[in-house]
Design an enzyme around this catalytic site. Structure first.
Site, short mmCIF file in Angstrom:
data_model
loop_
_atom_site.label_atom_id
_atom_site.label_comp_id
_atom_site.label_asym_id
_atom_site.label_seq_id
_atom_site.Cartn_x
_atom_site.Cartn_y
_atom_site.Cartn_z
CD GLU A 106 -8.35 -8.45 -28.18
OE1 GLU A 106 -8.57 -9.66 -28.33
OE2 GLU A 106 -8.41 -7.62 -29.10
CG ASP A 107 -10.54 -4.31 -26.03
OD1 ASP A 107 -9.36 -4.56 -26.32
OD2 ASP A 107 -11.45 -4.24 -26.87
#
Ligand code: ZN
Length: 172
Positions: A61-62
């Protein structure tokens, strides 16, 4: 042990330039390490794939990490768990939050454990070192949203659910 240490090193490298949203801008890696501490030392989880997935839970996600990359280093099962707890980056923020509520009941047992540990740690952080500039209403909204997500996946991890309920009782 070999895989666990490799996962710590992998997560530390992937998150090396990121900071948490708290006033002190803590190193991001503190967060996945906190999840693992909750799982292993507070809830007694001893499934290594669950623990490794927790260490890696925010990498797709990051960071630039892909599911294939995780599968190569840590196996298909760990990669699948991380994918399960990864928000759809194509959605706007409100839709991502709603999707977490909607998908909670479909998560695997391992992904539920990671999700519980993530919400426990995030709520503790909101109380103990809140994100810079968050008014109390935003903190309360965050608590209420987290509870909606967790209410959708109850029944498989009583110890983690009790830890979540403990921190939820401290809602600002
Ligand atoms: Zn997280």
């Amino acid at each position: 042990m070999v895989l666990l240490v490799r996962a710590i090193a992998f997560a530390a490298h992937k998150h090396k330039d990121q900071r948490r949203k708290d006033e002190a801008a803590s190193p991001y890696i503190n967060h996945p390490v906190a999840l693992v501490d909750v799982l292993v030392n507070e809830a007694g989880v001893n499934d290594i794939d669950t623990v490794i997935a927790a260490l890696l839970h925010d990498t797709i996600e990051d960071t630039e990490t892909t599911a294939d990359e995780i599968a190569i280093h840590f196996g298909d099962r760990v990669a699948a768990y991380v994918v399960e707890v990864t928000d759809d980056g194509g959605l706007d923020k409100a839709s991502r939050k709603q999707a977490q509520i909607d998908h909670a009941a479909t998560l695997s047992t391992a992904a539920r454990a990671v999700k519980l540990a993530d919400k426990i740690c995030n709520l503790r952080d909101v109380i103990d070192s809140p994100p810079a500039g968050w008014p109390i209403e935003r903190c309360r909204d965050y608590f209420d949203w987290a509870k909606q997500v967790i209410d959708g996946l109850r029944g498989e991890h009583p110890r983690l659910e009790a830890l979540f309920d403990d921190v939820y009782r401290r809602r600002p």
